[in-house]
Design a protein around this motif. Structure first.
Motif, PDB file in Angstrom:
ATOM      1  N   ALA A  97      -2.424   9.594   5.177  1.00 55.27           N
ATOM      2  CA  ALA A  97      -2.244   8.616   3.950  1.00 55.27           C
ATOM      3  C   ALA A  97      -2.061   9.183   2.585  1.00 55.27           C
ATOM      4  O   ALA A  97      -1.494   8.629   1.547  1.00 55.27           O
ATOM      5  CB  ALA A  97      -3.391   7.926   4.251  1.00 55.27           C
ATOM      6  N   SER A  98      -2.277  10.474   2.364  1.00 56.55           N
ATOM      7  CA  SER A  98      -1.832  11.065   1.228  1.00 56.55           C
ATOM      8  C   SER A  98      -0.905  12.277   0.941  1.00 56.55           C
ATOM      9  O   SER A  98      -0.714  12.862   0.350  1.00 56.55           O
ATOM     10  CB  SER A  98      -3.332  11.700   0.747  1.00 56.55           C
ATOM     11  OG  SER A  98      -3.900  12.680   1.454  1.00 56.55           O
TER      12      SER A  98
ATOM     13  N   ILE B  74       0.829  -1.335   0.008  1.00 57.12           N
ATOM     14  CA  ILE B  74       0.212  -0.141   0.008  1.00 57.12           C
ATOM     15  C   ILE B  74       0.769   1.217  -0.129  1.00 57.12           C
ATOM     16  O   ILE B  74       2.190   1.229   0.167  1.00 57.12           O
ATOM     17  CB  ILE B  74      -0.984   0.048   1.329  1.00 57.12           C
ATOM     18  CG1 ILE B  74      -0.134   0.137   2.374  1.00 57.12           C
ATOM     19  CG2 ILE B  74      -1.778  -0.999   1.129  1.00 57.12           C
ATOM     20  CD1 ILE B  74      -0.756   0.460   3.806  1.00 57.12           C
ATOM     21  N   ASN B  75       0.268   2.477  -0.162  1.00 58.69           N
ATOM     22  CA  ASN B  75       0.707   3.611  -0.120  1.00 58.69           C
ATOM     23  C   ASN B  75       0.281   4.261   1.411  1.00 58.69           C
ATOM     24  O   ASN B  75      -0.975   4.298   1.240  1.00 58.69           O
ATOM     25  CB  ASN B  75       0.294   4.741  -1.233  1.00 58.69           C
ATOM     26  CG  ASN B  75       1.190   4.052  -2.439  1.00 58.69           C
ATOM     27  OD1 ASN B  75       0.652   3.710  -3.254  1.00 58.69           O
ATOM     28  ND2 ASN B  75       2.100   5.201  -2.631  1.00 58.69           N
ATOM     29  N   ASP B  76       1.279   4.555   2.037  1.00 57.99           N
ATOM     30  CA  ASP B  76       0.838   5.145   3.304  1.00 57.99           C
ATOM     31  C   ASP B  76       1.861   5.771   4.103  1.00 57.99           C
ATOM     32  O   ASP B  76       2.345   5.481   5.064  1.00 57.99           O
ATOM     33  CB  ASP B  76       0.422   3.764   4.371  1.00 57.99           C
ATOM     34  CG  ASP B  76      -0.207   4.141   5.625  1.00 57.99           C
ATOM     35  OD1 ASP B  76      -0.722   5.657   5.690  1.00 57.99           O
ATOM     36  OD2 ASP B  76      -0.369   3.406   6.585  1.00 57.99           O
TER      37      ASP B  76
ATOM     38  N   SER C 273      -1.084   6.552   8.255  1.00 65.90           N
ATOM     39  CA  SER C 273      -2.465   6.563   8.780  1.00 65.90           C
ATOM     40  C   SER C 273      -3.056   5.271   9.293  1.00 65.90           C
ATOM     41  O   SER C 273      -3.620   4.880  10.063  1.00 65.90           O
ATOM     42  CB  SER C 273      -3.411   7.481   7.757  1.00 65.90           C
ATOM     43  OG  SER C 273      -3.027   8.706   7.731  1.00 65.90           O
ATOM     44  N   ILE C 274      -2.919   4.420   8.248  1.00 61.57           N
ATOM     45  CA  ILE C 274      -3.509   2.828   8.473  1.00 61.57           C
ATOM     46  C   ILE C 274      -2.475   2.270   9.429  1.00 61.57           C
ATOM     47  O   ILE C 274      -2.862   1.895  10.324  1.00 61.57           O
ATOM     48  CB  ILE C 274      -3.310   2.362   7.173  1.00 61.57           C
ATOM     49  CG1 ILE C 274      -4.235   3.146   6.062  1.00 61.57           C
ATOM     50  CG2 ILE C 274      -3.821   0.888   7.416  1.00 61.57           C
ATOM     51  CD1 ILE C 274      -4.252   2.458   4.437  1.00 61.57           C
TER      52      ILE C 274
ATOM     53  N   SER D 227      -8.463  10.121   7.006  1.00 63.12           N
ATOM     54  CA  SER D 227      -7.209   9.986   6.063  1.00 63.12           C
ATOM     55  C   SER D 227      -7.010   9.025   5.143  1.00 63.12           C
ATOM     56  O   SER D 227      -6.536   9.134   3.817  1.00 63.12           O
ATOM     57  CB  SER D 227      -5.858   9.790   6.893  1.00 63.12           C
ATOM     58  OG  SER D 227      -4.789   9.975   6.419  1.00 63.12           O
ATOM     59  N   CYS D 228      -7.636   7.829   5.571  1.00 67.90           N
ATOM     60  CA  CYS D 228      -7.411   6.609   4.471  1.00 67.90           C
ATOM     61  C   CYS D 228      -8.182   6.903   3.439  1.00 67.90           C
ATOM     62  O   CYS D 228      -8.046   6.643   2.109  1.00 67.90           O
ATOM     63  CB  CYS D 228      -7.767   5.291   5.053  1.00 67.90           C
ATOM     64  SG  CYS D 228      -6.719   4.862   6.476  1.00 67.90           S
TER      65      CYS D 228
ATOM     66  N   VAL E 229      -6.828  -1.487   5.268  1.00 68.06           N
ATOM     67  CA  VAL E 229      -7.773  -0.914   6.249  1.00 68.06           C
ATOM     68  C   VAL E 229      -8.323  -1.905   6.988  1.00 68.06           C
ATOM     69  O   VAL E 229      -8.070  -2.037   8.575  1.00 68.06           O
ATOM     70  CB  VAL E 229      -8.625   0.075   5.902  1.00 68.06           C
ATOM     71  CG1 VAL E 229      -9.628   0.710   6.876  1.00 68.06           C
ATOM     72  CG2 VAL E 229      -7.828   1.449   5.271  1.00 68.06           C
TER      73      VAL E 229
ATOM     74  N   GLY F 187      -6.978   9.341   1.211  1.00 70.58           N
ATOM     75  CA  GLY F 187      -5.824   8.699   0.440  1.00 70.58           C
ATOM     76  C   GLY F 187      -6.255   7.823  -0.736  1.00 70.58           C
ATOM     77  O   GLY F 187      -5.889   7.796  -1.678  1.00 70.58           O
TER      78      GLY F 187
ATOM     79  N   GLN G 232      -5.769  -0.717  -0.522  1.00 68.22           N
ATOM     80  CA  GLN G 232      -5.962   0.172   0.309  1.00 68.22           C
ATOM     81  C   GLN G 232      -6.842  -0.410   1.371  1.00 68.22           C
ATOM     82  O   GLN G 232      -6.675  -0.328   2.514  1.00 68.22           O
ATOM     83  CB  GLN G 232      -5.947   1.799   0.034  1.00 68.22           C
ATOM     84  CG  GLN G 232      -4.955   2.168  -0.839  1.00 68.22           C
ATOM     85  CD  GLN G 232      -3.432   2.456  -0.189  1.00 68.22           C
ATOM     86  OE1 GLN G 232      -2.600   1.893  -0.601  1.00 68.22           O
ATOM     87  NE2 GLN G 232      -3.589   3.439   0.795  1.00 68.22           N
TER      88      GLN G 232
END
Lengths: 474, 474, 474
Positions: free
Chosen positions: C292-293, C172-174, C178-179, C348-349, C413, C352, C409
């Motif tokens: 997250a972003s 994932i991108n994080d 946040s996650i 946030s997720c 989560v 994102g 993503q």
């Protein structure tokens, strides 16, 4: 009556202005910029981002935080001596640094009759300042600000000479300053406090205690020291992997000593509770203990073990050795610097010597001769050329063996301790001069002697008799 | 009754939400990334480590600590106004920065109809924020949070316009911001406080005093400012030796002014004791005084002397000038910003002018024309090409002489003071509008007006009458 | 009586020494230096200034300040639990980091049978530590130091496994965690506090309140977290423009949430006053919400809007959701971590995921495939070669579409929340074992249970009956 002999109205300004005029005169005569700070040395090939300031300044600010905020808060742990702890630290540190710029500059950074100033000198001067502040810990609460300035005035040159002799003639490895900073500072401070012995204080003092807020403030100081200690121990190492290891070892050592300190604090308390004084001091032992070998390939596990051992020695020192020294040897070590800097410093030196004896090319590769710079072959030795192929720019050394280097470390330990004890005792004798406004026993640990204090000063105790009214507030 | 006119339940949210909607709309319409923050501008030759963020971010975090923690703690020095000092500083600073990003961005960082955002803008915005916080010092304890937000709303544009005019049209040297930051902030604040004059407060106020804890907290703020001030003064200098000198001079100047402050504090106190207010404020004078010449080749000794002189002026200002201004000129300068930023700023500008007049190629080498960029030869001048051989990338200047540059500095001082006084007075008139919830005289210096306070608030005074019970604690 | 079951004299040392022996053994067996810290890996082409320590260490120290000073002060907000809040944080953090070095090292930094240690591992370990400290917030005041150590002992491996599964398999991108950090920490903590439910505390506790000084201390903690949060969110992003954007977005998000928090605090207070608990907590919501972003091209305005939305959710959570969860779901969330980390983390997720779905090459240029590394074409795809011309060194990816990445993503989560709830509940069951010295309800929020406290502890309440005498001070 009470402030008769400790009034600073004339004495402090006289000292300060004389010192300032002397310092500004010496700066004018002898201090110029180094090549990284002087506009004339920049030319068309200079890349501004290669300026040494970018290597040194981050470490400088970290050490600044330790000196001014870390020490300042840590020393404010007495209930009625918070102003003094924090503010005398500020005053003494400021003076010690500007004075060390000159004195250390004379020994280490001068050529062509000038001291060449850059941020690197400031880092060195802050180390000299740390020495003074550690020694200050031995006499906290029992000295006037004027005595502290005199102590800085005398300790900085003794330190600078010792440092210069050890580095130039004995030539040692001591990246974290265990020998030169911690041992020197500790034994100098013990020398001073030995001379300033106050028999009545051995029975305890009504003001020699903490409050809820002062304990919290002091822990904050500890945390600032803890957080930035890796920068302290690595500020003057070689750049690159050496500095990297110094950071790792310091963090690991502190981490191990912190955990150990909590365990021992509960174990040695008769109710199994934690003691704030242990949290404030003993947690930091690991930072000193890893000092002498901090940039060597000792392995993370060894750094961890050093943290545990140093912490244990420090804790036992607080519990058993300090009271014994005070009763039997007239050494009243107020903050227990002998535990936090002396015992740990000795362990650190021993560990450093072991690390030197065990250092091998298989482990270090050719950079062995960069770290242990005196073990590099001498000029003209064919091995030197061979090594210089592997490490361009390697400086010729002294061709020392590991054993020779270890002996030099031992010699440095003894000569540093000797010089510091002697310097401390002589300084103590000077501080006894009545002009320097030493507080009477009754006014030890008391802000009121040297500060205008607000009306709620000492309020929990005063409240029983007198409730301050709004009008009495200044 | 007492909170009738100062209830924030509607007013604060209305202001904040209107401001936020406006700001987010303007950000959406006009703010984009600069070339170092925009992914599209990276290409196959880009080295990520050359990104400007690595040059700017360390200075940014240092200034952040000064703004939020340094100022926050320093302004919390009143016994019953600690919440307000620290928290209103937080609120005002936050708003001022996000607003300055837009306003300064419009004047300094916009092209193609967009404001281009990078960490460098944040540093500039923090400087605008520092201006607001210094002015805040003049009215501390006498203003509602809404008034402070309005002040920030008005002061930031006046500052940004003044800054833009001075930098773009008058073109000055002012690396440490003595003119643009300190003089502007000081005279703006004095203008505001002049309009907000409260005659009854000239006789003193029952709550206008410190407590033991608040004094310690405030000194911690001073120490944070002290430690990071070299970063403040050097954040916007040229990289390389210029920044290096700025750091050295600031450290030396602060160091000299600290020592001087202690001496004068004892000397001017009738019992020869130290005063915490002096330690909190006067020690910092040197940081301002070296500002205007901070990156020039003034010599370390001159930086030291500037620290001493600035500190002396500042101390005498606190002792004699501030009471006089309050009595005679209706200027109630709560934190004495005129002493710490005004007098020292004027000395700094004078010193800067002297340094400009004395600047010579023998001392600076060809980089004279980099530091004094307007003295570089104009486009087409053969001397320019000659210099560009020595300093690749040297920009053409205006061919100003030292005297011309000095005159510009004088012009900048007067126009800055003029703009700031006028702006301050007009802002003060706006702040008087009853909607902005100005506290009554009785509720000045009182957290209870704008905060839910815990039961031990003001306890030393209340205790005589009412002991709070455990149940009364929320 | 009272300390019968909570005496740490044996239990704490037993746990610590067993842990330390195990850790030092494992370090000795498995931990070595990474290539940037090992002397052997340096050769004649190595430029010391290219060492990774110079990229990582500045972010490491910033995060250190957050962990030890920021969290430490923030958690000291209870009137009679300041020692515990600050010191248990110190203890737990220290242990969590040294333990995480091993556990995370095993999963992420091991090859050839060894864990390779550098400052980058320390940063990762500090993130694992932050997870533990956030969870700690749910049970603050109701747990013994031994329980906290056990919690760290169990939470770190559950976290490390979850992190490893999510990063290695779900991919994932994080960037801001946040996650993995905030959601995991929150739901783990809620799981623990659910099991440790204390019905009597729902009616409030006599010691569950703040004092004037503790509120100020806690705000200082907030300010330290606020100032260095950009470093936290950007410490593990790609270098260059990504890190630059992460810093900008975090600053803007925090800034927007701070302003919003003040407005909502006044609006939701029946007297229109500000509440310190809001200033201490809700102001920080924006830092989580942008997480997250944080490194994506979301635009400054979006970061601002995220700060506003996150703050609003957080504030409403404190006001309405937390009491509801405590009453109805037996979830006593002491510091409201569900508001500050859970709700904001979910927002946030979501943000994102939106940013991922909207990411286009027009906005990002080819570096789209660096940021969204799994969207890069697979090995062998001709598009990969094309992109590698534009971005030398681009790694082959998985050729995922935006929608596929978004689904991953979502999967991350849910699996993170699942793993953390389960881990938290199991950990809570272990913590209930009587050996771990859980405080009785009466001694919750009370330093006296685990600390030797100074005589002025709880003085405002005690003073009515007993005035401490000077002799009673230790």
């Amino acid at each position: 009556m009470k402030t008769q002999s400790t009034n600073l109205r004339v004495r402090l300004p006289v000292f300060v202005f004389v010192a300032e005029v002397a310092i500004v005169g010496l700066y004018a005569a002898f201090v110029t910029y180094d090549e990284h700070a002087d506009a004339r040395f920049q030319h068309n090939k200079t890349n501004p981002m290669d300026n040494a300031v970018y290597k040194d300044y981050p470490f400088f600010t970290d050490v600044q935080v330790m000196i001014f905020i870390g020490f300042g808060c840590l020393l404010a742990f007495f209930r009625l001596y918070g102003f003094s702890g924090m503010v005398f630290n500020f005053l003494t540190a400021t003076f010690a640094i500007q004075w060390a710029i000159l004195v250390q500059g004379y020994f280490q950074f001068s050529h062509d009759g000038k001291i060449h100033l850059g941020v690197i000198n400031l880092i060195n001067a802050e180390f000299a300042c740390a020495v003074v502040l550690i020694s200050f810990g031995a006499v906290l609460g029992k000295t006037s600000p004027l005595q502290l300035l005199i102590m800085a005035l005398l300790e900085v040159p003794v330190f600078a000479v010792t440092e210069w002799v050890v580095l130039k003639y004995i030539k040692i490895n001591d990246a974290g300053g265990s020998i030169l900073i911690h041992l020197f500072a500790c034994y100098f401070g013990l020398g001073v406090t030995f001379v300033l012995y106050r028999p009545r204080l051995n029975e305890g003092h009504a003001k020699e205690n903490t409050s809820y807020q002062s304990d919290i403030l002091s822990v904050m100081g500890t945390l600032f020291l803890w957080v930035f200690w890796p920068s302290f121990n690595s500020a003057l190492t070689l750049k690159g992997d050496d500095q990297h290891r110094a950071i790792l070892h310091t963090f690991i050592g502190l981490s191990a000593s912190t955990l150990t300190a909590f365990a021992l604090s509960a174990m040695l308390n008769k109710n199994g509770k934690l003691t704030m004084a242990d949290v404030q001091n003993v947690t930091l032992a690991g930072g000193v203990t890893v000092g002498a070998s901090v940039d060597m390939m000792i392995s993370p596990a060894a750094a961890y073990a050093l943290g545990m051992v140093g912490c244990t020695a420090c804790m036992l020192g607080y519990k058993y050795l300090s009271p014994f020294l005070a009763r039997r040897f007239r050494i009243q070590d107020q903050c227990g610097i002998h535990n936090l800097h002396g015992l740990t410093g000795l362990i650190s030196c021993t560990a450093g010597i072991c690390a030197i004896l065990m250092a091998k090319e298989e482990v270090y590769g050719p950079s062995l001769y960069e770290i242990f710079t005196y073990r590099a072959p001498m000029e003209g030795d064919p091995k030197l050329q061979e090594l210089q192929m592997l490490i361009p720019g390697l400086q010729p050394g002294l061709g020392r063996t590991a054993q020779e280097q270890a002996l030099c470390q031992v010699a440095a330990v003894f000569s540093t301790i000797g010089a510091s004890v002697l310097g401390g005792i002589l300084t103590g004798l000077v501080l006894k001069l009545p002009y320097f406004a030493s507080p009477s026993d009754d006014f030890c640990f008391d802000d009121e002697l040297f500060f205008d204090v607000p009306p709620d000063y000492d309020s929990p105790l005063k409240l029983s008799n007198t409730i301050p009214t709004e009008d009495s507030a200044a």
